[in-house]
Motif scaffolding. Structure first.
Motif, PDB file in Angstrom:
ATOM      1  N   GLN A 194      -6.179 -43.114  -0.815  1.00  0.00           N
ATOM      2  CA  GLN A 194      -7.418 -42.392  -0.494  1.00  0.00           C
ATOM      3  C   GLN A 194      -8.477 -43.396  -0.003  1.00  0.00           C
ATOM      4  OE1 GLN A 194      -8.644 -38.789  -2.486  1.00  0.00           O
ATOM      5  NE2 GLN A 194      -7.442 -39.428  -4.254  1.00  0.00           N
ATOM      6  N   PRO A 195      -9.502 -42.888   0.716  1.00  0.00           N
ATOM      7  CA  PRO A 195     -10.488 -43.810   1.293  1.00  0.00           C
ATOM      8  C   PRO A 195     -11.352 -44.525   0.255  1.00  0.00           C
ATOM      9  CG  PRO A 195     -10.969 -41.516   1.921  1.00  0.00           C
ATOM     10  CD  PRO A 195      -9.712 -41.494   1.122  1.00  0.00           C
TER      11      PRO A 195
ATOM     12  N   MET B   1     -17.819 -51.234  -4.494  1.00  0.00           N
ATOM     13  CA  MET B   1     -16.623 -50.810  -3.761  1.00  0.00           C
ATOM     14  C   MET B   1     -16.127 -49.590  -4.507  1.00  0.00           C
ATOM     15  SD  MET B   1     -15.165 -54.644  -3.714  1.00  0.00           S
ATOM     16  CE  MET B   1     -16.590 -55.634  -4.138  1.00  0.00           C
ATOM     17  N   ILE B   2     -16.277 -48.436  -3.883  1.00  0.00           N
ATOM     18  CA  ILE B   2     -16.048 -47.170  -4.583  1.00  0.00           C
ATOM     19  C   ILE B   2     -14.933 -46.397  -3.884  1.00  0.00           C
ATOM     20  CG2 ILE B   2     -17.115 -45.025  -5.380  1.00  0.00           C
ATOM     21  CD1 ILE B   2     -18.384 -47.568  -6.641  1.00  0.00           C
ATOM     22  N   ASN B   3     -13.927 -46.008  -4.681  1.00  0.00           N
ATOM     23  CA  ASN B   3     -12.759 -45.293  -4.158  1.00  0.00           C
ATOM     24  C   ASN B   3     -12.895 -43.797  -4.404  1.00  0.00           C
ATOM     25  OD1 ASN B   3     -11.823 -47.885  -3.775  1.00  0.00           O
ATOM     26  ND2 ASN B   3     -10.290 -47.803  -5.415  1.00  0.00           N
ATOM     27  N   MET B   4     -12.426 -43.004  -3.443  1.00  0.00           N
ATOM     28  CA  MET B   4     -12.477 -41.554  -3.630  1.00  0.00           C
ATOM     29  C   MET B   4     -11.592 -41.133  -4.794  1.00  0.00           C
ATOM     30  SD  MET B   4     -11.774 -38.568  -0.848  1.00  0.00           S
ATOM     31  CE  MET B   4     -13.136 -38.941   0.236  1.00  0.00           C
ATOM     32  N   GLY B   5     -10.494 -41.816  -4.993  1.00  0.00           N
ATOM     33  CA  GLY B   5      -9.559 -41.476  -6.067  1.00  0.00           C
ATOM     34  C   GLY B   5      -9.530 -42.556  -7.142  1.00  0.00           C
ATOM     35  N   THR B   6      -8.325 -43.009  -7.457  1.00  0.00           N
ATOM     36  CA  THR B   6      -8.156 -43.996  -8.535  1.00  0.00           C
ATOM     37  C   THR B   6      -8.899 -45.308  -8.229  1.00  0.00           C
ATOM     38  OG1 THR B   6      -6.560 -45.333  -9.786  1.00  0.00           O
ATOM     39  CG2 THR B   6      -5.987 -44.857  -7.508  1.00  0.00           C
ATOM     40  N   HIS B   7      -9.340 -45.961  -9.284  1.00  0.00           N
ATOM     41  CA  HIS B   7      -9.996 -47.267  -9.104  1.00  0.00           C
ATOM     42  C   HIS B   7      -8.981 -48.356  -8.791  1.00  0.00           C
ATOM     43  CE1 HIS B   7      -8.724 -49.114 -12.925  1.00  0.00           C
ATOM     44  NE2 HIS B   7      -8.926 -47.935 -13.482  1.00  0.00           N
ATOM     45  N   ARG B   8      -7.702 -48.034  -8.964  1.00  0.00           N
ATOM     46  CA  ARG B   8      -6.688 -49.084  -8.829  1.00  0.00           C
ATOM     47  C   ARG B   8      -6.443 -49.477  -7.371  1.00  0.00           C
ATOM     48  NH1 ARG B   8      -4.710 -46.863 -13.685  1.00  0.00           N
ATOM     49  NH2 ARG B   8      -3.576 -45.226 -12.592  1.00  0.00           N
ATOM     50  N   VAL B   9      -6.211 -50.776  -7.168  1.00  0.00           N
ATOM     51  CA  VAL B   9      -6.022 -51.317  -5.816  1.00  0.00           C
ATOM     52  C   VAL B   9      -4.771 -52.199  -5.790  1.00  0.00           C
ATOM     53  CG1 VAL B   9      -8.488 -51.292  -5.270  1.00  0.00           C
ATOM     54  CG2 VAL B   9      -7.495 -53.347  -6.302  1.00  0.00           C
ATOM     55  N   ARG B  10      -4.323 -52.487  -4.578  1.00  0.00           N
ATOM     56  CA  ARG B  10      -3.210 -53.428  -4.402  1.00  0.00           C
ATOM     57  C   ARG B  10      -3.525 -54.317  -3.203  1.00  0.00           C
ATOM     58  NH1 ARG B  10      -0.384 -51.708  -0.036  1.00  0.00           N
ATOM     59  NH2 ARG B  10      -0.887 -49.602   0.646  1.00  0.00           N
ATOM     60  N   LYS B  11      -2.863 -55.471  -3.144  1.00  0.00           N
ATOM     61  CA  LYS B  11      -3.089 -56.380  -2.018  1.00  0.00           C
ATOM     62  C   LYS B  11      -2.012 -56.147  -0.968  1.00  0.00           C
ATOM     63  CE  LYS B  11      -4.841 -60.708  -2.514  1.00  0.00           C
ATOM     64  NZ  LYS B  11      -4.820 -62.144  -2.833  1.00  0.00           N
TER      65      LYS B  11
ATOM     66  N   LYS C  29     -17.822 -38.321   4.062  1.00  0.00           N
ATOM     67  CA  LYS C  29     -19.264 -38.565   4.207  1.00  0.00           C
ATOM     68  C   LYS C  29     -19.924 -38.663   2.834  1.00  0.00           C
ATOM     69  CE  LYS C  29     -20.214 -36.105   8.576  1.00  0.00           C
ATOM     70  NZ  LYS C  29     -20.940 -37.043   9.429  1.00  0.00           N
ATOM     71  N   LYS C  30     -19.496 -37.778   1.938  1.00  0.00           N
ATOM     72  CA  LYS C  30     -20.051 -37.762   0.580  1.00  0.00           C
ATOM     73  C   LYS C  30     -19.758 -39.093  -0.141  1.00  0.00           C
ATOM     74  CE  LYS C  30     -22.010 -35.671  -2.933  1.00  0.00           C
ATOM     75  NZ  LYS C  30     -23.425 -35.269  -2.862  1.00  0.00           N
ATOM     76  N   LEU C  31     -18.550 -39.592   0.039  1.00  0.00           N
ATOM     77  CA  LEU C  31     -18.178 -40.880  -0.579  1.00  0.00           C
ATOM     78  C   LEU C  31     -19.115 -41.991  -0.094  1.00  0.00           C
ATOM     79  CD1 LEU C  31     -16.151 -42.708  -2.196  1.00  0.00           C
ATOM     80  CD2 LEU C  31     -14.902 -42.965  -0.024  1.00  0.00           C
ATOM     81  N   LEU C  32     -19.419 -41.992   1.196  1.00  0.00           N
ATOM     82  CA  LEU C  32     -20.298 -43.031   1.746  1.00  0.00           C
ATOM     83  C   LEU C  32     -21.702 -42.895   1.170  1.00  0.00           C
ATOM     84  CD1 LEU C  32     -19.314 -43.329   5.532  1.00  0.00           C
ATOM     85  CD2 LEU C  32     -18.139 -44.129   3.506  1.00  0.00           C
ATOM     86  N   GLU C  33     -22.168 -41.648   1.140  1.00  0.00           N
ATOM     87  CA  GLU C  33     -23.524 -41.384   0.636  1.00  0.00           C
ATOM     88  C   GLU C  33     -23.657 -41.834  -0.824  1.00  0.00           C
ATOM     89  OE1 GLU C  33     -25.501 -37.173  -0.338  1.00  0.00           O
ATOM     90  OE2 GLU C  33     -24.502 -37.236   1.605  1.00  0.00           O
ATOM     91  N   VAL C  34     -22.678 -41.467  -1.636  1.00  0.00           N
ATOM     92  CA  VAL C  34     -22.747 -41.802  -3.068  1.00  0.00           C
ATOM     93  C   VAL C  34     -22.605 -43.316  -3.276  1.00  0.00           C
ATOM     94  CG1 VAL C  34     -21.612 -41.501  -5.316  1.00  0.00           C
ATOM     95  CG2 VAL C  34     -22.017 -39.513  -3.845  1.00  0.00           C
TER      96      VAL C  34
END
Ligand code: MG
Ligand code: MG
Length: 264
Positions: free
Chosen positions: A230-231, A207-217, A124-129
């Motif tokens: 992480q979400p 687009m904000i990640n709870m953990g690392t900023h790194r993404v993959r396809k 919930k905090k991630l969504l709010e922020v």
């Protein structure tokens, strides 16, 4: 893709863009009470397509760059560009619903991350922020500032909370095409980038990640996921710069009214 050219809009054009943006807002609000455990994103996609067509518009994403759906639905560790599937949502999930419309020659494009059933406090905090990041970014979209000021505002707030800001995907100019110049990164430096001028119309979309900023396809060639599982949250508004100030063409009000009705 129309490249990086910035196309400044007249007030008349901005009014048409507002109609397209508000139809996205209404579509997301229509979906809000449907988003619950047991419902599939593919079902939401069908509802959205019918609703948009019933309102005299075309889905904005369907067919664009080969996109097979009206919505992009990104669940939990999916960041953006999730393709709707038949897999039912479960309590505790979050789902970012990104939707486009096209009417009167202009696109609308905005997104909201919904909670499914009971969601963990940290989520919930991630969504709010992330939503706060969006509005801080919008506030920076005024004349006298540059595009980097928007990204700086978003990144500063997200990183204060220890979250990761996705680098690979960015906001964008919007208008008669879905992606115009300029790119609007969710990270940046104050006073850098293109000057913000009246008539600028952009989608701002942290687009904000709870953990690392790194993404993959994902292997489906579309879905972007967090590297650490992480979400991730995604909120997007369409804005126009008018009289030096940012005006939000889309709205979360309809969605939040629909959500409030459910909780009573
Ligand atoms: Mg979008
Ligand atoms: Mg967008």
């Amino acid at each position: 893709m129309s490249g990086n050219k910035i196309i400044y809009k007249t007030l008349e054009e901005i009014e048409l863009m507002r109609k397209s943006a508000l139809l996205v807002s209404k579509t997301l609000a229509m979906l809000a009470p449907e988003i619950k455990p047991g419902v599939s994103p593919l079902h939401l996609d069908k509802l959205a397509e019918a609703f948009i067509r019933d309102n005299g518009a075309e889905p904005g994403f369907l067919g664009l760059y080969g996109c097979p759906s009206t919505l992009l639905t990104s669940v939990n560790d999916q960041v953006v560009h999730g393709l709707p599937t038949e897999r039912p949502l479960e309590s505790g999930d979050i789902i970012s619903v990104d939707c486009g419309t096209f009417m009167n020659g202009f696109y609308g494009d905005h997104a909201y991350t919904f909670e499914v059933g009971e969601v963990a406090a940290a989520t919930k905090k991630l969504l709010e922020v992330t939503k706060e990041c969006l509005y801080l970014g919008i506030a920076a979209a005024k004349t006298g500032n540059r595009i980097g000021d928007i990204g700086f505002a978003i990144q500063d707030h997200a990183e204060k909370h220890g979250y990761g800001v996705v680098r690979e995907l960015v906001g964008h100019g919007l208008g008669r095409t879905m992606h115009e110049g300029p790119e609007v990164p969710n990270y940046g430096r104050r006073g850098r980038g293109k000057m913000i001028k009246n008539g600028l119309t952009i989608a701002i979309e942290p687009m904000i990640n709870m953990g690392t900023h790194r993404v993959r396809k994902h292997s489906d060639g579309w879905t972007i996921c967090t590297e650490d599982g992480q979400p991730s949250a995604h909120f997007e508004h369409d804005i126009a710069v008018i009289n030096g100030k940012p005006e939000i063409l889309s709205t979360f009000d309809y969605i939040e009214e629909a959500l409030a009705k459910q909780t009573v």
